[in-house]
Scaffold this active site. Structure first.
Site, PDB file in Angstrom:
ATOM      1  N   HIS A 152       0.841  -1.214   0.000  1.00 19.29           N
ATOM      2  CA  HIS A 152       0.000   0.000   0.000  1.00 19.29           C
ATOM      3  C   HIS A 152       0.876   1.265   0.000  1.00 19.29           C
ATOM      4  O   HIS A 152       0.447   2.309   0.496  1.00 19.29           O
ATOM      5  CB  HIS A 152      -0.950   0.063   1.202  1.00 19.29           C
ATOM      6  CG  HIS A 152      -1.737  -1.183   1.424  1.00 19.29           C
ATOM      7  ND1 HIS A 152      -3.038  -1.337   1.000  1.00 19.29           N
ATOM      8  CD2 HIS A 152      -1.397  -2.362   2.016  1.00 19.29           C
ATOM      9  CE1 HIS A 152      -3.475  -2.540   1.321  1.00 19.29           C
ATOM     10  NE2 HIS A 152      -2.489  -3.193   1.937  1.00 19.29           N
ATOM     11  N   SER A 273      14.089  20.372 -15.647  1.00 16.81           N
ATOM     12  CA  SER A 273      13.021  21.294 -15.999  1.00 16.81           C
ATOM     13  C   SER A 273      13.660  22.635 -16.344  1.00 16.81           C
ATOM     14  O   SER A 273      14.646  23.042 -15.719  1.00 16.81           O
ATOM     15  CB  SER A 273      12.071  21.415 -14.813  1.00 16.81           C
ATOM     16  OG  SER A 273      11.578  22.722 -14.726  1.00 16.81           O
TER      17      SER A 273
END
Ligand code: ARG
Length: 477
Positions: A152, A273
């Site tokens: 999870h 970026s």
């Protein structure tokens, strides 16, 4: 109808009907099938010897020139099969017309496509095996490298990085097995089915099948020309590869996020970026994950084309090409990038160890200890450890530091003089069941996987070599 309406209609038909501008990659396969067909027609004395010789010469010359990169076929032809027949006519005139004897485009197209799929499977399988090998090599190197085991996306139990790498290596090896199975299932030759009902010429289907490297001819001419099960099998095995590559990529994206920091990717596989120079976007992994969408879509596209079709050939089936081509091309790109990712990703071993070291990460081991060493039924042990964790949290101390009296207050069975302090290393070492995460088991599993991999490669390479040798040998005669 007016003349301009007629020419408009013809133009629109050609535009929707022609696959000549994109199915050219089937040309060498079409020619190989034709060569086998002509050889058989000659042997059966269906073709005059001089026409057969002319055809073989022209076919071989065309094949060599196409393989050398020449652009000889008309992209406006209805399809590559028609384009080849038209081209042969420009080279050898009327003798080219013998080629259509005892066959149709229906059996030709589907046989050429099976040969194309065979080549794709062999080449994609090599790449899948390289990916398996890359993950296996990481596993061998990091059999004892500790990292958090997630479920999870919660840190669940200590684990070894080698174990995680082996999980992917297993998955990829199974994908190689799965894609190989496509070859087994499509190992029958449709040639001789002709348009749909077979032919009245005294052909020898076994000879053609064997010379093209197939085990035997297909059993039913009607089924053969309309069946695309083999193409769907390839798309389905391809979808499985894409799906698993996508999961692997998602893992890489997660591991490499700054917040997680379990691995570092090489500069070549990330992009900065423009606005935020500190960022290292895992573009290669994201693109592999993104491209899996079209591979899954290609399977669905062909399933949908086929689902409404009764037996035999319909023109709908021409729509099998683009999904197949796109799946092969996309998987080749994705697998190459995935091999690089798998090979060059650098586990940050210190970060992995300290990320594992969260409070109570070995609480499950304590419950196991109570069951194993003190005979407390596991459900109860689990419940007791939950109480202990609550108390430790309140007292801000590790489980190992809870005093005997405090434990007795929870349950008299916990009033033990000997009270373990289970370290991360102990936890990992103790998970030594078969297939478990302990370094010993990981090393052992890696060795086993290495021999399975070698065995698989040896078997499959033998198999494909045989086919190719068979094919070349027969075609040359
Ligand atoms: N290009 C077609 C295909 O790939 C060829 C099959 C034969 N065409 C035909 N009209 N019977 O499906």
């Amino acid at each position: 109808m007016r003349t301009d309406e007629r020419s408009e209609a013809a133009k629109n038909m050609a535009a929707i009907g022609s696959s000549g501008h994109y199915d050219g990659k089937l040309a060498p396969y079409d020619i190989t099938v034709s060569q086998a067909h002509v050889a058989m027609l000659l042997k059966q004395e269906i073709l005059p010897a001089d026409a057969a010789a002319e055809l073989q010469r022209a076919l071989e010359e065309l094949k060599q020139r196409i393989l050398a990169g020449a652009d000889l076929l008309d992209p406006d032809a209805e399809d590559v099969h028609t384009a080849i027949e038209q081209y042969l006519e420009t080279q050898i005139g009327a003798d080219a017309g013998w080629l259509g004897t005892a066959r149709a485009r229906n059996d030709l197209a589907v046989t050429a496509l099976r040969l194309w799929i065979r080549d794709q499977v062999i080449s994609l399988r090599t790449k899948i095996l390289a990916l398996t090998e890359a993950m296996l090599a990481q596993a061998e190197k990091h059999a004892a490298t500790i990292m958090p085991g997630f479920s999870h996306l919660q840190i669940a139990q200590p684990m070894t990085f080698g174990h995680v790498c082996l999980a992917y290596a297993e998955t990829f090896l199974r994908d190689a097995e799965r894609i190989s199975f496509v070859l087994t299932l499509q190992d029958e030759c449709p040639m001789g089915s002709a348009a749909l009902a077979g032919t009245g010429f005294p052909i020898d289907r076994v000879t053609v099948a064997r010379s093209l490297g197939f085990r035997q001819p297909t059993a039913n001419s009607l089924e053969s020309v309309g069946d695309r099960g083999f193409a769907l099998d390839f798309l389905s095995a391809g979808a499985s590869v894409a799906l698993n590559l996508s999961r692997f990529s998602a893992e890489i994206v997660f591991w490499s996020s700054q917040l997680v920091g379990l691995i570092t990717l090489p500069d070549e596989l990330v992009s900065a970026s423009s606005a935020m120079p500190h960022k290292r976007n895992p573009d290669a992994a994201e693109l592999i994950r993104g491209k899996s969408g079209r591979v899954l879509g290609n399977l669905h596209a062909l399933q949908t084309v086929v689902k409404g079709l009764p037996l035999s050939y319909f023109r709908d089936l021409q729509e099998d090409k683009e999904p197949l081509f796109d799946t092969a091309e996309t998987l080749a790109l994705s697998l190459d990038a995935a091999v690089t990712l798998a090979t060059l990703m650098q586990p940050n071993t210190d970060a992995m160890r300290s990320a594992t070291d969260i409070d109570f990460v070995t609480s499950g081991d304590l419950a196991d200890w109570l069951t194993r060493e003190r005979g407390v039924p596991f459900r109860e042990a689990h419940h007791l450890v939950t109480e202990l964790v609550r108390l430790s949290e309140k007292r801000k101390c590790p489980l190992s530091a809870l005093p005997l009296e405090a434990r007795r207050d929870i349950d008299p069975r916990l009033a033990l003089a000997e009270w373990p302090d289970i370290s991360i290393e102990t936890s990992v070492d103790s998970r030594d069941s078969q297939g478990g995460t302990s370094p010993k088991r990981v090393a052992e599993a890696a060795a086993q996987l290495r021999s399975r991999l070698a065995e698989f490669i040896e078997f499959e390479t033998d198999f494909s070599d045989q086919e190719i040798i068979k094919q070349e040998g027969e075609v040359k005669r």
